[in-house]
Design a protein around this motif. Structure first.
Motif, PDB file in Angstrom:
ATOM      1  N   VAL A 127       0.824  -1.201   0.000  1.00 32.05           N
ATOM      2  CA  VAL A 127       0.000   0.000   0.000  1.00 32.05           C
ATOM      3  C   VAL A 127       0.866   1.262   0.000  1.00 32.05           C
ATOM      4  O   VAL A 127       1.792   1.394   0.813  1.00 32.05           O
ATOM      5  CB  VAL A 127      -0.932   0.017   1.240  1.00 32.05           C
ATOM      6  N   LEU A 128       0.562   2.162  -0.909  1.00 27.51           N
ATOM      7  CA  LEU A 128       1.155   3.491  -0.911  1.00 27.51           C
ATOM      8  C   LEU A 128       0.337   4.348   0.045  1.00 27.51           C
ATOM      9  O   LEU A 128      -0.888   4.420  -0.071  1.00 27.51           O
ATOM     10  CB  LEU A 128       1.118   4.098  -2.320  1.00 27.51           C
ATOM     11  N   HIS A 129       1.001   4.968   0.997  1.00 24.72           N
ATOM     12  CA  HIS A 129       0.308   5.758   2.010  1.00 24.72           C
ATOM     13  C   HIS A 129       0.626   7.233   1.801  1.00 24.72           C
ATOM     14  O   HIS A 129       1.794   7.627   1.805  1.00 24.72           O
ATOM     15  CB  HIS A 129       0.758   5.307   3.399  1.00 24.72           C
ATOM     16  N   VAL A 130      -0.405   8.043   1.596  1.00 26.72           N
ATOM     17  CA  VAL A 130      -0.241   9.484   1.437  1.00 26.72           C
ATOM     18  C   VAL A 130      -0.394  10.102   2.823  1.00 26.72           C
ATOM     19  O   VAL A 130      -1.499  10.262   3.326  1.00 26.72           O
ATOM     20  CB  VAL A 130      -1.271  10.072   0.449  1.00 26.72           C
ATOM     21  N   ASP A 131       0.738  10.433   3.447  1.00 34.52           N
ATOM     22  CA  ASP A 131       0.702  11.040   4.778  1.00 34.52           C
ATOM     23  C   ASP A 131       0.242  12.485   4.703  1.00 34.52           C
ATOM     24  O   ASP A 131      -0.550  12.933   5.519  1.00 34.52           O
ATOM     25  CB  ASP A 131       2.081  10.992   5.433  1.00 34.52           C
ATOM     26  N   ILE A 132       0.791  13.216   3.746  1.00 35.90           N
ATOM     27  CA  ILE A 132       0.461  14.635   3.597  1.00 35.90           C
ATOM     28  C   ILE A 132       0.343  14.944   2.115  1.00 35.90           C
ATOM     29  O   ILE A 132       1.207  14.572   1.322  1.00 35.90           O
ATOM     30  CB  ILE A 132       1.552  15.533   4.219  1.00 35.90           C
ATOM     31  N   MET A 133      -0.742  15.620   1.747  1.00 35.28           N
ATOM     32  CA  MET A 133      -0.895  16.134   0.386  1.00 35.28           C
ATOM     33  C   MET A 133      -1.266  17.605   0.507  1.00 35.28           C
ATOM     34  O   MET A 133      -2.274  17.946   1.110  1.00 35.28           O
ATOM     35  CB  MET A 133      -1.977  15.407  -0.397  1.00 35.28           C
ATOM     36  N   TYR A 134      -0.426  18.448  -0.047  1.00 32.71           N
ATOM     37  CA  TYR A 134      -0.662  19.892  -0.033  1.00 32.71           C
ATOM     38  C   TYR A 134      -0.748  20.351  -1.471  1.00 32.71           C
ATOM     39  O   TYR A 134       0.127  20.034  -2.285  1.00 32.71           O
ATOM     40  CB  TYR A 134       0.496  20.594   0.683  1.00 32.71           C
ATOM     41  N   THR A 135      -1.820  21.048  -1.800  1.00 29.83           N
ATOM     42  CA  THR A 135      -1.971  21.594  -3.146  1.00 29.83           C
ATOM     43  C   THR A 135      -2.293  23.070  -3.069  1.00 29.83           C
ATOM     44  O   THR A 135      -2.815  23.553  -2.069  1.00 29.83           O
ATOM     45  CB  THR A 135      -3.100  20.899  -3.941  1.00 29.83           C
ATOM     46  N   THR A 136      -2.002  23.766  -4.150  1.00 30.65           N
ATOM     47  CA  THR A 136      -2.300  25.198  -4.214  1.00 30.65           C
ATOM     48  C   THR A 136      -3.589  25.445  -4.986  1.00 30.65           C
ATOM     49  O   THR A 136      -3.709  26.426  -5.682  1.00 30.65           O
ATOM     50  CB  THR A 136      -1.128  25.957  -4.861  1.00 30.65           C
ATOM     51  N   GLY A 137      -4.551  24.548  -4.822  1.00 31.25           N
ATOM     52  CA  GLY A 137      -5.845  24.713  -5.460  1.00 31.25           C
ATOM     53  C   GLY A 137      -6.577  23.399  -5.560  1.00 31.25           C
ATOM     54  O   GLY A 137      -5.960  22.360  -5.836  1.00 31.25           O
ATOM     55  N   SER A 138      -7.879  23.425  -5.329  1.00 28.20           N
ATOM     56  CA  SER A 138      -8.652  22.185  -5.335  1.00 28.20           C
ATOM     57  C   SER A 138      -8.689  21.536  -6.715  1.00 28.20           C
ATOM     58  O   SER A 138      -8.893  20.330  -6.822  1.00 28.20           O
ATOM     59  CB  SER A 138     -10.077  22.431  -4.825  1.00 28.20           C
ATOM     60  N   SER A 139      -8.474  22.308  -7.767  1.00 26.34           N
ATOM     61  CA  SER A 139      -8.479  21.728  -9.109  1.00 26.34           C
ATOM     62  C   SER A 139      -7.339  20.732  -9.284  1.00 26.34           C
ATOM     63  O   SER A 139      -7.367  19.900 -10.190  1.00 26.34           O
ATOM     64  CB  SER A 139      -8.373  22.827 -10.167  1.00 26.34           C
ATOM     65  N   LEU A 140      -6.343  20.803  -8.428  1.00 27.40           N
ATOM     66  CA  LEU A 140      -5.207  19.899  -8.542  1.00 27.40           C
ATOM     67  C   LEU A 140      -5.464  18.532  -7.932  1.00 27.40           C
ATOM     68  O   LEU A 140      -4.704  17.595  -8.176  1.00 27.40           O
ATOM     69  CB  LEU A 140      -3.975  20.510  -7.875  1.00 27.40           C
ATOM     70  N   ILE A 141      -6.524  18.393  -7.135  1.00 29.79           N
ATOM     71  CA  ILE A 141      -6.781  17.118  -6.459  1.00 29.79           C
ATOM     72  C   ILE A 141      -6.937  15.993  -7.472  1.00 29.79           C
ATOM     73  O   ILE A 141      -6.365  14.916  -7.309  1.00 29.79           O
ATOM     74  CB  ILE A 141      -8.004  17.224  -5.528  1.00 29.79           C
ATOM     75  N   ILE A 142      -7.700  16.226  -8.523  1.00 29.42           N
ATOM     76  CA  ILE A 142      -7.902  15.190  -9.537  1.00 29.42           C
ATOM     77  C   ILE A 142      -6.590  14.899 -10.262  1.00 29.42           C
ATOM     78  O   ILE A 142      -6.253  13.739 -10.501  1.00 29.42           O
ATOM     79  CB  ILE A 142      -9.016  15.607 -10.517  1.00 29.42           C
ATOM     80  N   LYS A 143      -5.826  15.937 -10.565  1.00 31.39           N
ATOM     81  CA  LYS A 143      -4.532  15.722 -11.213  1.00 31.39           C
ATOM     82  C   LYS A 143      -3.588  14.964 -10.295  1.00 31.39           C
ATOM     83  O   LYS A 143      -2.822  14.121 -10.742  1.00 31.39           O
ATOM     84  CB  LYS A 143      -3.919  17.059 -11.625  1.00 31.39           C
TER      85      LYS A 143
END
Length: 140
Positions: free
Chosen positions: A76-92
């Motif tokens: 399993v790949l575990h995403v501990d922290i995801m920080y983006t500079t805009g919600s449009s990036l979540i899908i990307k």
């Protein structure tokens, strides 16, 4: 989108961006980790940190770990922290994570404490929500 793994020296040379991203994310997910703690995890090899770029512009960061599930033996790949500079990036970012999964033959992805606003995006991307309850204890 491209990801670039970060060394301790690279993080320290861009400390303001890193510290802001970590503090902002910790606040939003109501957690208490600090930039120094995350940097320590990178320095010990317990965590891999990537900066995420789009068209050569820094757009976020990912703090990733992996584990083998003790029961199913799934990788399993575990995403501990995801920080983006805009919600449009979540899908990307989901597409980017899917590519990482394919490249490294993971069996799944797990997120640590995704924000409530992300549930919609994650559900649309095929994630199943689950709850983790935690309680902190303090000793003198």
């Amino acid at each position: 989108m491209d990801i670039v793994p970060q060394t301790v020296d690279m993080i320290e040379s861009d400390w303001d961006y890193f510290a802001n991203a970590i503090e902002s994310t910790a606040t939003k997910v109501k957690d208490s980790y600090t930039p120094s703690q995350v940097l320590n995890a990178v320095s010990t090899g317990d965590l891999t940190l990537f900066y995420v770029y789009e068209d050569e512009e820094k757009r976020g960061l990912l703090a990733l770990t992996d584990h083998v599930d003790r029961y199913t033996r799934r990788k399993v790949l575990h995403v501990d922290i995801m920080y983006t500079t805009g919600s449009s990036l979540i899908i990307k970012m989901n597409n980017l994570l899917s590519q990482i999964v394919d490249d490294h033959k993971f069996d799944g992805i797990e997120f640590r404490s995704p924000r409530k606003g992300w549930h919609k995006y994650l559900t649309e991307a095929g994630f199943r929500a689950s709850s983790i309850f935690s309680k902190e204890f303090y000793y003198e």
